[in-house]
Write a protein that holds these residues in place. Structure first.
Motif, PDB file in Angstrom:
ATOM      1  N   MET A   1       0.826  -1.203   0.000  1.00 35.66           N
ATOM      2  CA  MET A   1       0.000   0.000   0.000  1.00 35.66           C
ATOM      3  C   MET A   1       0.863   1.257   0.000  1.00 35.66           C
ATOM      4  O   MET A   1       0.541   2.231  -0.678  1.00 35.66           O
ATOM      5  CB  MET A   1      -0.914  -0.006   1.221  1.00 35.66           C
ATOM      6  CG  MET A   1      -2.108  -0.917   1.116  1.00 35.66           C
ATOM      7  SD  MET A   1      -3.385  -0.304  -0.024  1.00 35.66           S
ATOM      8  CE  MET A   1      -4.100   1.029   0.942  1.00 35.66           C
ATOM      9  N   ASN A   2       1.921   1.252   0.777  1.00 37.08           N
ATOM     10  CA  ASN A   2       2.801   2.418   0.822  1.00 37.08           C
ATOM     11  C   ASN A   2       3.258   2.792  -0.587  1.00 37.08           C
ATOM     12  O   ASN A   2       3.226   3.965  -0.972  1.00 37.08           O
ATOM     13  CB  ASN A   2       4.020   2.122   1.684  1.00 37.08           C
ATOM     14  CG  ASN A   2       3.703   2.208   3.165  1.00 37.08           C
ATOM     15  OD1 ASN A   2       2.680   2.771   3.554  1.00 37.08           O
ATOM     16  ND2 ASN A   2       4.567   1.634   3.989  1.00 37.08           N
ATOM     17  N   LEU A   3       3.671   1.780  -1.311  1.00 39.19           N
ATOM     18  CA  LEU A   3       4.151   2.038  -2.661  1.00 39.19           C
ATOM     19  C   LEU A   3       3.079   2.686  -3.525  1.00 39.19           C
ATOM     20  O   LEU A   3       3.308   3.676  -4.199  1.00 39.19           O
ATOM     21  CB  LEU A   3       4.591   0.717  -3.314  1.00 39.19           C
ATOM     22  CG  LEU A   3       5.910   0.139  -2.824  1.00 39.19           C
ATOM     23  CD1 LEU A   3       6.235  -1.136  -3.574  1.00 39.19           C
ATOM     24  CD2 LEU A   3       7.027   1.166  -3.013  1.00 39.19           C
ATOM     25  N   ARG A   4       1.891   2.112  -3.446  1.00 37.24           N
ATOM     26  CA  ARG A   4       0.845   2.581  -4.349  1.00 37.24           C
ATOM     27  C   ARG A   4       0.237   3.908  -3.913  1.00 37.24           C
ATOM     28  O   ARG A   4      -0.156   4.724  -4.732  1.00 37.24           O
ATOM     29  CB  ARG A   4      -0.257   1.531  -4.420  1.00 37.24           C
ATOM     30  CG  ARG A   4       0.226   0.225  -5.044  1.00 37.24           C
ATOM     31  CD  ARG A   4      -0.886  -0.426  -5.797  1.00 37.24           C
ATOM     32  NE  ARG A   4      -1.426  -1.578  -5.104  1.00 37.24           N
ATOM     33  CZ  ARG A   4      -2.589  -2.142  -5.439  1.00 37.24           C
ATOM     34  NH1 ARG A   4      -3.334  -1.618  -6.389  1.00 37.24           N
ATOM     35  NH2 ARG A   4      -3.018  -3.185  -4.785  1.00 37.24           N
ATOM     36  N   LEU A   5       0.169   4.106  -2.604  1.00 36.11           N
ATOM     37  CA  LEU A   5      -0.553   5.273  -2.107  1.00 36.11           C
ATOM     38  C   LEU A   5       0.146   6.585  -2.417  1.00 36.11           C
ATOM     39  O   LEU A   5      -0.517   7.596  -2.653  1.00 36.11           O
ATOM     40  CB  LEU A   5      -0.794   5.149  -0.613  1.00 36.11           C
ATOM     41  CG  LEU A   5      -2.137   4.528  -0.264  1.00 36.11           C
ATOM     42  CD1 LEU A   5      -2.389   4.580   1.226  1.00 36.11           C
ATOM     43  CD2 LEU A   5      -3.262   5.257  -1.008  1.00 36.11           C
ATOM     44  N   ASP A   6       1.447   6.581  -2.431  1.00 33.78           N
ATOM     45  CA  ASP A   6       2.137   7.819  -2.770  1.00 33.78           C
ATOM     46  C   ASP A   6       1.637   8.342  -4.111  1.00 33.78           C
ATOM     47  O   ASP A   6       1.287   9.514  -4.248  1.00 33.78           O
ATOM     48  CB  ASP A   6       3.652   7.578  -2.829  1.00 33.78           C
ATOM     49  CG  ASP A   6       4.269   7.606  -1.444  1.00 33.78           C
ATOM     50  OD1 ASP A   6       3.595   8.068  -0.516  1.00 33.78           O
ATOM     51  OD2 ASP A   6       5.426   7.169  -1.310  1.00 33.78           O
ATOM     52  N   ALA A   7       1.590   7.447  -5.076  1.00 35.89           N
ATOM     53  CA  ALA A   7       1.167   7.861  -6.406  1.00 35.89           C
ATOM     54  C   ALA A   7      -0.313   8.240  -6.416  1.00 35.89           C
ATOM     55  O   ALA A   7      -0.703   9.240  -7.028  1.00 35.89           O
ATOM     56  CB  ALA A   7       1.423   6.730  -7.403  1.00 35.89           C
ATOM     57  N   LEU A   8      -1.130   7.463  -5.716  1.00 35.64           N
ATOM     58  CA  LEU A   8      -2.564   7.761  -5.711  1.00 35.64           C
ATOM     59  C   LEU A   8      -2.846   9.089  -5.022  1.00 35.64           C
ATOM     60  O   LEU A   8      -3.659   9.885  -5.484  1.00 35.64           O
ATOM     61  CB  LEU A   8      -3.322   6.630  -5.009  1.00 35.64           C
ATOM     62  CG  LEU A   8      -3.365   5.305  -5.771  1.00 35.64           C
ATOM     63  CD1 LEU A   8      -3.993   4.227  -4.901  1.00 35.64           C
ATOM     64  CD2 LEU A   8      -4.154   5.482  -7.060  1.00 35.64           C
ATOM     65  N   ASP A   9      -2.163   9.304  -3.928  1.00 35.30           N
ATOM     66  CA  ASP A   9      -2.323  10.549  -3.193  1.00 35.30           C
ATOM     67  C   ASP A   9      -1.948  11.735  -4.078  1.00 35.30           C
ATOM     68  O   ASP A   9      -2.685  12.725  -4.168  1.00 35.30           O
ATOM     69  CB  ASP A   9      -1.424  10.499  -1.956  1.00 35.30           C
ATOM     70  CG  ASP A   9      -1.841  11.483  -0.881  1.00 35.30           C
ATOM     71  OD1 ASP A   9      -2.764  11.147  -0.117  1.00 35.30           O
ATOM     72  OD2 ASP A   9      -1.255  12.580  -0.836  1.00 35.30           O
ATOM     73  N   ALA A  10      -0.820  11.606  -4.750  1.00 33.96           N
ATOM     74  CA  ALA A  10      -0.398  12.689  -5.630  1.00 33.96           C
ATOM     75  C   ALA A  10      -1.357  12.836  -6.811  1.00 33.96           C
ATOM     76  O   ALA A  10      -1.698  13.946  -7.216  1.00 33.96           O
ATOM     77  CB  ALA A  10       1.027  12.425  -6.126  1.00 33.96           C
ATOM     78  N   GLY A  11      -1.792  11.692  -7.328  1.00 30.74           N
ATOM     79  CA  GLY A  11      -2.695  11.747  -8.470  1.00 30.74           C
ATOM     80  C   GLY A  11      -4.020  12.423  -8.151  1.00 30.74           C
ATOM     81  O   GLY A  11      -4.582  13.140  -8.975  1.00 30.74           O
TER      82      GLY A  11
END
Lengths: 165, 165
Positions: free
Chosen positions: A126-136
């Motif tokens: 989740m950490n990996l994916r959330l950075d991008a999702l949060d920014a997106g």
DNA sequence: GCAATATAATTCACTTGTAAACAATCCCGG
DNA sequence: CCGGGATTGTTTACAAGTGAATTATATTGC
């Protein structure tokens, strides 16, 4: 607006299609925070629906991992989750084998939480994916905007501005 | 509930009292938005508990007052409230005599909303109080901070930055 | 005119979150 | 020790909010 419309057959107005005016509501911090929060959450989940954890679950697991030996209630307080709700969340995570409850002998009222290996793995994913999702979800903001927004939110909360990274 | 493992099992940690570390979570916009929103709402209600309306109810009533002849669903969309929930909110407000439902003859599927006199009065009362409560809940921000925060939240949403005073 | 489809709101079942009462445990002053 | 009070977590009942199916009406194509 006191046109004294009587009964239920008055014209009221032609019908403003879908252009609803918010008035000065968009100058209210509380209102704008709610709208922004709901929108960002919606964007994150519509962007990638197959996330293994809800956002709240992720934050709980992440903080548990970062704070071995922390009481469940202390974590709940930090995350602004009510204890009664925390109980439910932790139970759900425990049933899925992502955390373990552990009652320490020195204070048998309290409950410590520990990530399982599965929990650690899911959090890392989740950490990996959330950075991008949060920014997106906030792609309209550039890096400066984002830093400034975070600074202001920290300021509201009275938190030390994290200039750490 | 696992049996308290002692002896060979690790002590986990001495017990970090209530200083729970959030790690880099405070750099996540989605997380910070949630925390800030919850905090601001809490502050508003703890500051003055005898408010006649919840914040969501106030926004609905206010927008209804500003948009005579707007469909209930259009208002719900604008406020990011689901229609099914909007039905409940409006029913509650109607039962309290604050709004009236009105089915216009030109489209009898839809429902228009109108403030009653009582509704107008309550909204006016809340408007007066909420400005101060909203500002009080974000007292750590000065005027520039607040304007900047609102600008950034608008930007996230893609809303035109309302510089209209 | 009439079937097919779309739209508006509601209902129902459900999830998420809160509030208040409860149980267990610890702590502190006799 | 021991009883009152505080702390920690859980349970229970409820409120807020969501999603899918339903109802009623409107619109579109034939």
């Amino acid at each position: 607006m006191t046109a004294a419309p009587q009964g239920s057959d008055d014209p009221v107005a032609p019908v403003p299609a879908d252009a609803v005016a918010l008035g000065d509501l968009d100058g209210s911090v509380s209102f704008m925070l709610r709208i922004a929060q709901v929108t960002v959450y919606d964007r994150i989940f519509s962007a990638e629906a197959d996330l293994p954890l809800k956002l709240g679950e992720h934050t709980v697991l992440k903080v548990v991992g970062d704070n071995p030996g922390a009481r469940q209630g202390a974590i709940a307080d930090k995350l602004m989750i009510k204890w009664s709700h925390m109980t439910k969340v932790v139970s759900g995570l425990e049933e899925r084998g992502l955390v373990e409850r552990y009652v320490p002998p020195q204070d048998r009222r309290s409950v410590f939480l520990r990530l399982t290996d599965a929990g650690r793995h899911v959090v890392a994913d989740m950490n990996l994916r959330l950075d991008a999702l949060d920014a997106g979800a906030t792609a309209a903001l550039d890096a400066d905007d984002r830093a400034e927004l975070l600074r202001l939110l920290h300021k509201i909360l009275g938190w030390p501005s994290a200039t750490s990274s």
